[in-house]
Design a protein around this motif. Structure first.
Motif, PDB file in Angstrom:
ATOM      1  N   PHE A   1     -40.726  73.720  83.630  1.00  0.00           N
ATOM      2  CA  PHE A   1     -41.535  72.891  82.746  1.00  0.00           C
ATOM      3  C   PHE A   1     -40.729  72.374  81.555  1.00  0.00           C
ATOM      4  O   PHE A   1     -40.828  71.220  81.195  1.00  0.00           O
ATOM      5  N   ARG A   2     -39.937  73.240  80.953  1.00  0.00           N
ATOM      6  CA  ARG A   2     -39.116  72.802  79.813  1.00  0.00           C
ATOM      7  C   ARG A   2     -38.111  71.736  80.219  1.00  0.00           C
ATOM      8  O   ARG A   2     -37.858  70.799  79.475  1.00  0.00           O
ATOM      9  N   ARG A   3     -37.549  71.886  81.390  1.00  0.00           N
ATOM     10  CA  ARG A   3     -36.590  70.898  81.879  1.00  0.00           C
ATOM     11  C   ARG A   3     -37.223  69.510  81.904  1.00  0.00           C
ATOM     12  O   ARG A   3     -36.592  68.521  81.535  1.00  0.00           O
ATOM     13  N   VAL A   4     -38.481  69.433  82.296  1.00  0.00           N
ATOM     14  CA  VAL A   4     -39.200  68.157  82.323  1.00  0.00           C
ATOM     15  C   VAL A   4     -39.355  67.617  80.906  1.00  0.00           C
ATOM     16  O   VAL A   4     -39.163  66.422  80.661  1.00  0.00           O
TER      17      VAL A   4
ATOM     18  N   ILE B   1     -26.508  59.622  78.318  1.00  0.00           N
ATOM     19  CA  ILE B   1     -26.641  61.060  78.099  1.00  0.00           C
ATOM     20  C   ILE B   1     -27.210  61.685  79.358  1.00  0.00           C
ATOM     21  O   ILE B   1     -28.056  61.102  80.031  1.00  0.00           O
ATOM     22  N   GLU B   2     -26.721  62.870  79.672  1.00  0.00           N
ATOM     23  CA  GLU B   2     -27.142  63.590  80.875  1.00  0.00           C
ATOM     24  C   GLU B   2     -27.577  65.000  80.476  1.00  0.00           C
ATOM     25  O   GLU B   2     -26.861  65.709  79.779  1.00  0.00           O
ATOM     26  N   TYR B   3     -28.764  65.410  80.896  1.00  0.00           N
ATOM     27  CA  TYR B   3     -29.223  66.782  80.704  1.00  0.00           C
ATOM     28  C   TYR B   3     -28.513  67.670  81.714  1.00  0.00           C
ATOM     29  O   TYR B   3     -28.463  67.354  82.901  1.00  0.00           O
ATOM     30  N   LEU B   4     -27.941  68.789  81.247  1.00  0.00           N
ATOM     31  CA  LEU B   4     -27.239  69.704  82.136  1.00  0.00           C
ATOM     32  C   LEU B   4     -28.034  70.971  82.405  1.00  0.00           C
ATOM     33  O   LEU B   4     -28.285  71.328  83.548  1.00  0.00           O
ATOM     34  N   LYS B   5     -28.407  71.689  81.323  1.00  0.00           N
ATOM     35  CA  LYS B   5     -29.140  72.939  81.521  1.00  0.00           C
ATOM     36  C   LYS B   5     -29.733  73.425  80.199  1.00  0.00           C
ATOM     37  O   LYS B   5     -29.403  72.929  79.126  1.00  0.00           O
ATOM     38  N   TYR B   6     -30.601  74.426  80.326  1.00  0.00           N
ATOM     39  CA  TYR B   6     -31.200  75.108  79.175  1.00  0.00           C
ATOM     40  C   TYR B   6     -30.969  76.595  79.383  1.00  0.00           C
ATOM     41  O   TYR B   6     -31.366  77.150  80.410  1.00  0.00           O
ATOM     42  N   GLU B   7     -30.293  77.207  78.419  1.00  0.00           N
ATOM     43  CA  GLU B   7     -29.946  78.616  78.549  1.00  0.00           C
ATOM     44  C   GLU B   7     -29.909  79.255  77.172  1.00  0.00           C
ATOM     45  O   GLU B   7     -29.295  78.715  76.248  1.00  0.00           O
TER      46      GLU B   7
ATOM     47  N   VAL C   1     -26.078  69.182  77.092  1.00  0.00           N
ATOM     48  CA  VAL C   1     -26.080  67.794  77.538  1.00  0.00           C
ATOM     49  C   VAL C   1     -24.640  67.312  77.652  1.00  0.00           C
ATOM     50  O   VAL C   1     -23.719  67.970  77.182  1.00  0.00           O
ATOM     51  N   LYS C   2     -24.482  66.151  78.266  1.00  0.00           N
ATOM     52  CA  LYS C   2     -23.164  65.524  78.315  1.00  0.00           C
ATOM     53  C   LYS C   2     -23.337  64.053  77.995  1.00  0.00           C
ATOM     54  O   LYS C   2     -24.128  63.361  78.619  1.00  0.00           O
TER      55      LYS C   2
ATOM     56  N   VAL D   1     -36.035  75.996  70.563  1.00  0.00           N
ATOM     57  CA  VAL D   1     -34.672  75.537  70.827  1.00  0.00           C
ATOM     58  C   VAL D   1     -33.822  75.724  69.575  1.00  0.00           C
ATOM     59  O   VAL D   1     -34.179  75.285  68.494  1.00  0.00           O
ATOM     60  N   LYS D   2     -32.692  76.413  69.743  1.00  0.00           N
ATOM     61  CA  LYS D   2     -31.796  76.701  68.619  1.00  0.00           C
ATOM     62  C   LYS D   2     -30.768  75.598  68.389  1.00  0.00           C
ATOM     63  O   LYS D   2     -30.358  75.354  67.259  1.00  0.00           O
ATOM     64  N   ASP D   3     -30.314  74.982  69.480  1.00  0.00           N
ATOM     65  CA  ASP D   3     -29.215  74.025  69.329  1.00  0.00           C
ATOM     66  C   ASP D   3     -29.144  73.131  70.557  1.00  0.00           C
ATOM     67  O   ASP D   3     -29.719  73.422  71.601  1.00  0.00           O
ATOM     68  N   VAL D   4     -28.423  72.039  70.385  1.00  0.00           N
ATOM     69  CA  VAL D   4     -28.063  71.146  71.492  1.00  0.00           C
ATOM     70  C   VAL D   4     -26.543  71.053  71.474  1.00  0.00           C
ATOM     71  O   VAL D   4     -25.947  70.787  70.426  1.00  0.00           O
ATOM     72  N   ILE D   5     -25.927  71.304  72.608  1.00  0.00           N
ATOM     73  CA  ILE D   5     -24.461  71.285  72.698  1.00  0.00           C
ATOM     74  C   ILE D   5     -24.039  70.216  73.695  1.00  0.00           C
ATOM     75  O   ILE D   5     -24.540  70.152  74.814  1.00  0.00           O
ATOM     76  N   ASN D   6     -23.104  69.377  73.249  1.00  0.00           N
ATOM     77  CA  ASN D   6     -22.513  68.375  74.111  1.00  0.00           C
ATOM     78  C   ASN D   6     -21.343  69.023  74.844  1.00  0.00           C
ATOM     79  O   ASN D   6     -20.390  69.489  74.226  1.00  0.00           O
ATOM     80  N   VAL D   7     -21.428  69.080  76.157  1.00  0.00           N
ATOM     81  CA  VAL D   7     -20.377  69.667  76.976  1.00  0.00           C
ATOM     82  C   VAL D   7     -19.315  68.604  77.234  1.00  0.00           C
ATOM     83  O   VAL D   7     -19.607  67.548  77.771  1.00  0.00           O
TER      84      VAL D   7
END
Length: 75
Positions: free
Chosen positions: A1-4, A24-30, A36-37, A67-73
Motif C-alpha cells: 500500500f505504501r508503495r502505491v 525520478i524512479e521509485y526504488l524501494k521503502y526500507e 529513489v533514483k 518516513v524519516k528520509d528520502v535518499i537518491n541512489v
C-alpha cells in the motif's frame, strides 16, 4: 500500500522534474526510508538536495508521516 502512495506522490511531481530535463524512479521503502533514483538533468543538478528534502520528502510525509528520509541512489 505504501508503495502505491509513494509512486502516486512521485507521479504528481514527475511533470515538474520532466520539465527540467530529468526523471525520478521509485526504488524501494526500507526502515522508514524511501529510496529513489534521479535521471537525466536532475541526476547532476545542484538543486537536487532541495528537491529531495524540501519538495519530495515533505510531499511523501504528507501521505506517510513516519518516513524519516528520502535518499537518491547514485549508481
Amino acid at each position: 500500500f505504501r508503495r502505491v502512495l509513494f509512486r502516486s506522490v512521485i507521479n504528481m511531481l514527475r511533470p515538474y522534474i520532466n520539465a527540467d530535463g530529468g526523471d525520478i524512479e521509485y526504488l524501494k521503502y526500507e526502515d522508514n526510508i524511501v529510496y529513489v533514483k534521479f535521471h537525466g538533468a536532475c541526476a547532476t543538478c545542484g538543486s537536487i538536495d532541495y528537491t529531495i528534502k524540501d519538495v519530495l520528502l515533505n510531499a511523501i510525509r504528507d501521505e506517510v508521516a513516519e518516513v524519516k528520509d528520502v535518499i537518491n541512489v547514485v549508481l
